[in-house]
Design an enzyme around this catalytic site. Structure first.
Site, PDB file in Angstrom:
ATOM      1  N   LYS A  25      15.533  36.065 -20.558  1.00 19.89           N
ATOM      2  CA  LYS A  25      15.465  35.647 -22.032  1.00 19.89           C
ATOM      3  C   LYS A  25      14.699  34.469 -22.184  1.00 19.89           C
ATOM      4  CE  LYS A  25      18.802  36.755 -24.805  1.00 19.89           C
ATOM      5  NZ  LYS A  25      18.720  37.844 -25.295  1.00 19.89           N
ATOM      6  N   THR A  70      19.998  40.009 -20.335  1.00 21.64           N
ATOM      7  CA  THR A  70      19.407  38.831 -20.795  1.00 21.64           C
ATOM      8  C   THR A  70      20.159  37.831 -21.581  1.00 21.64           C
ATOM      9  OG1 THR A  70      18.470  39.502 -22.912  1.00 21.64           O
ATOM     10  CG2 THR A  70      17.018  40.050 -20.970  1.00 21.64           C
ATOM     11  N   HIS A 255     -15.828  17.457 -30.226  1.00 18.86           N
ATOM     12  CA  HIS A 255     -17.070  16.755 -30.574  1.00 18.86           C
ATOM     13  C   HIS A 255     -16.901  15.802 -31.437  1.00 18.86           C
ATOM     14  CE1 HIS A 255     -18.860  19.655 -27.678  1.00 18.86           C
ATOM     15  NE2 HIS A 255     -18.709  20.948 -28.495  1.00 18.86           N
TER      16      HIS A 255
HETATM   17  O1  LIG Z   1     -19.524  16.915 -21.382  1.00 19.66           O
HETATM   18  C1  LIG Z   1     -20.161  17.731 -21.775  1.00 19.66           C
HETATM   19  N1  LIG Z   1     -20.284  18.665 -21.016  1.00 19.66           N
HETATM   20  C2  LIG Z   1     -20.690  19.813 -21.446  1.00 19.66           C
HETATM   21  O2  LIG Z   1     -21.056  20.811 -20.740  1.00 19.66           O
HETATM   22  C3  LIG Z   1     -21.797  19.933 -22.645  1.00 19.66           C
HETATM   23  N2  LIG Z   1     -22.338  20.757 -23.200  1.00 19.66           N
HETATM   24  C4  LIG Z   1     -22.662  20.090 -24.713  1.00 19.66           C
HETATM   25  O3  LIG Z   1     -23.343  20.446 -25.523  1.00 19.66           O
HETATM   26  N3  LIG Z   1     -22.041  18.777 -24.667  1.00 19.66           N
HETATM   27  C5  LIG Z   1     -21.485  18.712 -23.515  1.00 19.66           C
HETATM   28  N4  LIG Z   1     -20.423  17.604 -23.170  1.00 19.66           N
END
Ligand SMILES: O=c1[nH]c(=O)c2[nH]c(=O)[nH]c2[nH]1
Length: 306
Positions: A25, A70, A255
């Site tokens: 379960k 279960t 990013h």
């Molecule tokens: O810390 C990072 N690793 C990467 O492999 C990578 N590749 C990227 O475009 N920016 C970053 N930053």
């Protein structure tokens, strides 16, 4: 009427055989309240129980003699929350493993997993709580005969640093547009799992320690890449906790792009960023104690890590 035994069926068809199987379960969400005094406490776990063993006839013949329902597994999770309490997710899962393997001869092992949600007291109140942990704690116990594997971890621990991170020195080809930088935001959602080499351990204290090491390490160095930071986190965990032999990370590089304000004649010295949600870098690594042999089978069923 032909005979309906497993042997007849296997001999008769001969084209297939039952290989790996497990069942149980999933996601029994159990909240255990301790109310022995006016100051209550809680553990909040989502538990999955799956049994392994001799379930051949259930599959080949429809004979359920060995099939611990279960529904029974679900009830056992809730009953054990009362009977055993929840000292830690790992300890609770080991208790389930003991229960099923000792009460049913043909259950030779299984997989028990939990996620735990962390609560804190509101203003130190005795019985009022708020969901406080940013991360979800994970635990998996795999029992195979007399061998137990315990893998703990967490996911969704989001961290960010506003400097002391850069990315330079990477190869440039005709498709490369990324400018080098020695001062950028580094942000990620940490997902990690580590494998213990013993079951004789204070799981809660060790969890706390590992999380502290990971967070401290995130802060304590200049990061040349997320790869570099993950490796250092792993290295410190393994160096500091002798009961851990192997640790895995899977972390998005979230990013943060410097927003172009030049277009409006506004200076932007690393102050205003666009936090892009996709695509994201995805950085994964396994780091192990140097003299320990690894067995990939220990990680079967744990998705999302390399
Ligand atoms: O810390 C990072 N690793 C990467 O492999 C990578 N590749 C990227 O475009 N920016 C970053 N930053």
């Amino acid at each position: 009427m032909t005979s309906n035994t497993a042997e007849t069926k296997q001999a008769g068809s001969g084209t297939v055989r039952l290989a790996a199987n497990q069942y149980g379960k999933a996601e029994n969400h159990v909240v255990r309240v301790y109310r022995d005094s006016a100051r209550h406490s809680i553990r909040d776990l989502n538990v999955t129980s799956q049994l392994r063993g001799d379930f051949e006839l259930a599959h080949t013949e429809g004979d359920n003699e060995h099939v611990v329902a279960t529904d029974t597994q679900k009830n056992t999770v809730f009953a054990k929350a009362k009977e055993n309490g929840i000292e830690s997710p790992e300890q609770f899962l080991l208790g389930l493993a003991d229960h099923f393997t000792s009460n049913f001869d043909w259950v030779t092992g299984g997989r028990w997993a939990a996620e735990e949600y962390g609560w804190s007291r509101i203003n130190d109140h005795d019985h009022s709580f708020y969901k406080s942990a940013p991360e979800i704690r994970t635990a998996v116990v795999m029992r195979n005969g007399d061998r137990d594997i315990v893998i703990s971890g967490f996911y969704d621990l989001t961290v960010l640093k506003t400097t002391a991170s850069g990315f330079v020195g990477y190869p440039k080809d005709k498709y490369t547009t990324l400018p080098e930088t020695e001062d950028r935001i580094l942000a990620t959602d940490i997902a990690t799992r580590w494998r213990y080499n013993t079951t004789d351990i204070d799981y809660d204290a060790t969890y706390k320690r590992v999380k502290e090491i990971i967070l401290e390490t995130f802060t304590d160095h200049y990061s040349y890449a997320l790869q570099h930071t993950l490796y250092q986190m792993a290295e410190k965990v393994i160096a500091s906790v002798p009961e851990i032999d192997e640790i895995k990370f899977s972390c998005p590089n979230k990013h943060h792009f410097l927003y172009d304000l030049e277009r409006f004649d506004i200076d932007n010295p690393n102050e205003v960023f666009h936090a892009a949600d996709r695509p994201y870098g995805l950085i994964e690594a396994t780091v192990a104690r140097a003299d320990v042999e690894l067995d990939e089978r220990d990680w079967i069923g744990i998705a999302g890590f390399c």
